[in-house]
Write a protein that holds these residues in place. Structure first.
Motif, PDB file in Angstrom:
ATOM      1  N   GLU A 257       0.848  -1.193   0.000  1.00  0.00           N
ATOM      2  CA  GLU A 257       0.000   0.000   0.000  1.00  0.00           C
ATOM      3  C   GLU A 257       0.889   1.251   0.000  1.00  0.00           C
ATOM      4  OE1 GLU A 257      -2.178   2.659  -0.502  1.00  0.00           O
ATOM      5  OE2 GLU A 257      -3.447   0.872  -0.246  1.00  0.00           O
ATOM      6  N   PRO A 258       0.930   1.988  -1.106  1.00  0.00           N
ATOM      7  CA  PRO A 258       1.819   3.161  -1.210  1.00  0.00           C
ATOM      8  C   PRO A 258       1.544   4.228  -0.150  1.00  0.00           C
ATOM      9  CG  PRO A 258       0.953   2.558  -3.365  1.00  0.00           C
ATOM     10  CD  PRO A 258       0.188   1.758  -2.363  1.00  0.00           C
ATOM     11  N   ASP A 259       0.290   4.433   0.209  1.00  0.00           N
ATOM     12  CA  ASP A 259      -0.045   5.495   1.166  1.00  0.00           C
ATOM     13  C   ASP A 259       0.586   5.250   2.531  1.00  0.00           C
ATOM     14  OD1 ASP A 259      -1.460   6.709  -0.791  1.00  0.00           O
ATOM     15  OD2 ASP A 259      -3.445   6.333   0.052  1.00  0.00           O
ATOM     16  N   PHE A 260       0.671   4.002   2.946  1.00  0.00           N
ATOM     17  CA  PHE A 260       1.274   3.694   4.245  1.00  0.00           C
ATOM     18  C   PHE A 260       2.773   4.001   4.223  1.00  0.00           C
ATOM     19  CE2 PHE A 260      -2.070   0.083   4.802  1.00  0.00           C
ATOM     20  CZ  PHE A 260      -3.073   1.041   4.902  1.00  0.00           C
ATOM     21  N   VAL A 261       3.421   3.624   3.144  1.00  0.00           N
ATOM     22  CA  VAL A 261       4.863   3.868   3.009  1.00  0.00           C
ATOM     23  C   VAL A 261       5.133   5.366   2.919  1.00  0.00           C
ATOM     24  CG1 VAL A 261       6.906   3.408   1.604  1.00  0.00           C
ATOM     25  CG2 VAL A 261       5.152   1.650   1.856  1.00  0.00           C
ATOM     26  N   PHE A 262       4.302   6.085   2.182  1.00  0.00           N
ATOM     27  CA  PHE A 262       4.475   7.527   2.038  1.00  0.00           C
ATOM     28  C   PHE A 262       4.296   8.233   3.376  1.00  0.00           C
ATOM     29  CE2 PHE A 262       3.094  11.825   0.872  1.00  0.00           C
ATOM     30  CZ  PHE A 262       4.081  12.176  -0.030  1.00  0.00           C
ATOM     31  N   ALA A 263       3.297   7.800   4.150  1.00  0.00           N
ATOM     32  CA  ALA A 263       3.069   8.400   5.470  1.00  0.00           C
ATOM     33  C   ALA A 263       4.267   8.159   6.382  1.00  0.00           C
ATOM     34  CB  ALA A 263       1.804   7.824   6.094  1.00  0.00           C
ATOM     35  N   LEU A 264       4.823   6.952   6.345  1.00  0.00           N
ATOM     36  CA  LEU A 264       6.000   6.648   7.161  1.00  0.00           C
ATOM     37  C   LEU A 264       7.172   7.524   6.743  1.00  0.00           C
ATOM     38  CD1 LEU A 264       7.469   4.910   9.258  1.00  0.00           C
ATOM     39  CD2 LEU A 264       7.933   3.244   7.440  1.00  0.00           C
ATOM     40  N   ALA A 265       7.349   7.734   5.452  1.00  0.00           N
ATOM     41  CA  ALA A 265       8.434   8.583   4.963  1.00  0.00           C
ATOM     42  C   ALA A 265       8.275  10.017   5.473  1.00  0.00           C
ATOM     43  CB  ALA A 265       8.459   8.567   3.437  1.00  0.00           C
ATOM     44  N   GLN A 266       7.078  10.542   5.422  1.00  0.00           N
ATOM     45  CA  GLN A 266       6.833  11.911   5.873  1.00  0.00           C
ATOM     46  C   GLN A 266       7.105  12.077   7.367  1.00  0.00           C
ATOM     47  OE1 GLN A 266       2.754  12.631   4.343  1.00  0.00           O
ATOM     48  NE2 GLN A 266       3.681  14.300   3.188  1.00  0.00           N
ATOM     49  N   VAL A 267       6.586  11.140   8.153  1.00  0.00           N
ATOM     50  CA  VAL A 267       6.721  11.260   9.610  1.00  0.00           C
ATOM     51  C   VAL A 267       8.172  11.080  10.040  1.00  0.00           C
ATOM     52  CG1 VAL A 267       6.061  10.249  11.830  1.00  0.00           C
ATOM     53  CG2 VAL A 267       4.338  10.544  10.031  1.00  0.00           C
ATOM     54  N   THR A 268       8.878  10.126   9.464  1.00  0.00           N
ATOM     55  CA  THR A 268      10.282   9.937   9.830  1.00  0.00           C
ATOM     56  C   THR A 268      11.132  11.133   9.401  1.00  0.00           C
ATOM     57  OG1 THR A 268      10.528   8.615   7.799  1.00  0.00           O
ATOM     58  CG2 THR A 268      10.276   7.421   9.879  1.00  0.00           C
ATOM     59  N   ALA A 269      10.803  11.760   8.285  1.00  0.00           N
ATOM     60  CA  ALA A 269      11.532  12.955   7.857  1.00  0.00           C
ATOM     61  C   ALA A 269      11.303  14.096   8.838  1.00  0.00           C
ATOM     62  CB  ALA A 269      11.092  13.364   6.454  1.00  0.00           C
ATOM     63  N   ARG A 270      10.045  14.251   9.275  1.00  0.00           N
ATOM     64  CA  ARG A 270       9.733  15.309  10.255  1.00  0.00           C
ATOM     65  C   ARG A 270      10.427  15.053  11.584  1.00  0.00           C
ATOM     66  NH1 ARG A 270       4.700  17.862   9.125  1.00  0.00           N
ATOM     67  NH2 ARG A 270       4.657  18.268   6.873  1.00  0.00           N
ATOM     68  N   SER A 271      10.672  13.780  11.866  1.00  0.00           N
ATOM     69  CA  SER A 271      11.325  13.416  13.131  1.00  0.00           C
ATOM     70  C   SER A 271      12.842  13.364  12.991  1.00  0.00           C
ATOM     71  CB  SER A 271      10.809  12.052  13.620  1.00  0.00           C
ATOM     72  OG  SER A 271       9.407  12.088  13.789  1.00  0.00           O
ATOM     73  N   GLU A 272      13.357  13.835  11.856  1.00  0.00           N
ATOM     74  CA  GLU A 272      14.790  13.918  11.567  1.00  0.00           C
ATOM     75  C   GLU A 272      15.456  12.541  11.490  1.00  0.00           C
ATOM     76  OE1 GLU A 272      16.706  16.651  14.199  1.00  0.00           O
ATOM     77  OE2 GLU A 272      15.387  18.331  13.631  1.00  0.00           O
ATOM     78  N   ARG A 273      14.672  11.536  11.126  1.00  0.00           N
ATOM     79  CA  ARG A 273      15.226  10.203  10.843  1.00  0.00           C
ATOM     80  C   ARG A 273      15.434  10.136   9.326  1.00  0.00           C
ATOM     81  NH1 ARG A 273      13.938   6.450  15.192  1.00  0.00           N
ATOM     82  NH2 ARG A 273      12.734   7.521  16.806  1.00  0.00           N
ATOM     83  N   TYR A 274      16.437  10.831   8.851  1.00  0.00           N
ATOM     84  CA  TYR A 274      16.570  11.101   7.424  1.00  0.00           C
ATOM     85  C   TYR A 274      16.863   9.846   6.600  1.00  0.00           C
ATOM     86  CZ  TYR A 274      16.804  15.831   9.252  1.00  0.00           C
ATOM     87  OH  TYR A 274      16.527  16.999   9.905  1.00  0.00           O
ATOM     88  N   LYS A 275      17.684   8.963   7.107  1.00  0.00           N
ATOM     89  CA  LYS A 275      17.999   7.747   6.362  1.00  0.00           C
ATOM     90  C   LYS A 275      16.763   6.860   6.212  1.00  0.00           C
ATOM     91  CE  LYS A 275      22.929   7.530   7.483  1.00  0.00           C
ATOM     92  NZ  LYS A 275      24.009   6.714   8.106  1.00  0.00           N
ATOM     93  N   GLU A 276      16.028   6.713   7.304  1.00  0.00           N
ATOM     94  CA  GLU A 276      14.813   5.899   7.244  1.00  0.00           C
ATOM     95  C   GLU A 276      13.790   6.533   6.307  1.00  0.00           C
ATOM     96  OE1 GLU A 276      11.412   3.847  10.139  1.00  0.00           O
ATOM     97  OE2 GLU A 276      13.012   5.077  11.034  1.00  0.00           O
ATOM     98  N   ALA A 277      13.716   7.855   6.342  1.00  0.00           N
ATOM     99  CA  ALA A 277      12.786   8.565   5.460  1.00  0.00           C
ATOM    100  C   ALA A 277      13.166   8.355   3.992  1.00  0.00           C
ATOM    101  CB  ALA A 277      12.768  10.049   5.791  1.00  0.00           C
ATOM    102  N   ALA A 278      14.467   8.438   3.701  1.00  0.00           N
ATOM    103  CA  ALA A 278      14.929   8.238   2.326  1.00  0.00           C
ATOM    104  C   ALA A 278      14.627   6.816   1.862  1.00  0.00           C
ATOM    105  CB  ALA A 278      16.426   8.521   2.234  1.00  0.00           C
TER     106      ALA A 278
END
Length: 247
Positions: A184-205
């Motif tokens: 499900e792309p929406d779940f992965v996209f949401a995880l990317a956004q939240v991890t980026a906001r939380s400064e988990r840049y590698k996980e977000a990428a």
């Protein structure tokens, strides 16, 4: 001498009795034929429904929601009690922000089947989209009580925690959502956004790269933006610190 000739048969019935037996046999044969025909039609309908549901899911995965919706509405028109079609249509309506329609379809299923975790997950997501966090929390938690594998419920709670500035809980729930449904792309996209906001840049990428692999081909604009974003997140992830305390 004259002899009387007697003719006899082992099976001798009056003419009326023969007619009755023939009619009975014809009726029995007809009823059997009708029964077999009804079973065949039912089996054909079930097979057709399965094929149509599979086709609608594939269209939805490819981002062709209108075509998928058309098929699902046809199924529901022919089979008003078709639960899977109603929930698939409700999910499409949810994605397109048609919350009332999504609620109506999911609520019909939840009312008829109080143990359908997916129906409650959709209802929870609807209330979340409408900004009613209290009701959303109850419905999403109820969905997970019914099934711990309900990815939409995990994702819904993840976003709810994010809106409440509880980043750690949000990430944990979104990771679980992706684990339960990695397609499900929406779940992965949401995880990317939240991890980026939380400064988990590698996980977000990493999450954004996964999103690019599973997102519909029709989403060109978002994909172009994400490619540049991934490079920036990789750069940030390689920095030891973003802050210069001496400066």
């Amino acid at each position: 001498m004259k002899y009387k000739v007697f003719s006899y048969s082992l099976f001798r019935f009056p003419l009326g009795g023969i007619n009755k037996i023939l009619v009975l046999l014809i009726l029995l044969f007809s009823l059997s034929a009708i029964s077999f025909a009804a079973d065949d039609v039912q089996n054909i309908n079930l097979e057709d429904t399965k094929k149509l549901l599979k086709q609608a899911k594939k269209l939805h995965q490819n981002g062709k929601n209108r075509e998928a919706e058309k098929i699902l509405r046809q199924i529901i028109a022919r089979q008003p009690q078709q639960t899977e079609a109603k929930l698939d249509l409700a999910y499409i309506c949810l994605k397109e922000k048609r919350l009332i329609e999504a609620f109506n379809f999911a609520n019909e299923v939840a009312t008829a089947d109080s143990k359908n975790s997916y129906a409650f997950a959709i209802l929870g997501a609807v209330y979340l989209g409408a900004g009613n966090f209290d009701e959303a929390r109850i419905l999403l938690n109820n969905s997970l009580l019914l099934s711990r594998k309900e990815a939409l419920a995990w994702a819904g709670l993840g976003m709810l925690y994010f809106y409440e500035n509880r980043s750690q809980e949000s990430i944990i729930n979104l990771r679980e959502a992706v684990y339960q449904n990695s397609k499900e792309p929406d779940f992965v996209f949401a995880l990317a956004q939240v991890t980026a906001r939380s400064e988990r840049y590698k996980e977000a990428a990493d999450a954004y790269e996964k999103y690019l692999k599973i997102a519909p081909n029709s989403d060109f604009e978002r994909k172009d933006r994400i490619i540049g974003l991934i490079k920036f997140l990789r750069y940030l992830g390689n920095q030891t610190s973003l802050y210069d305390l001496a400066g």
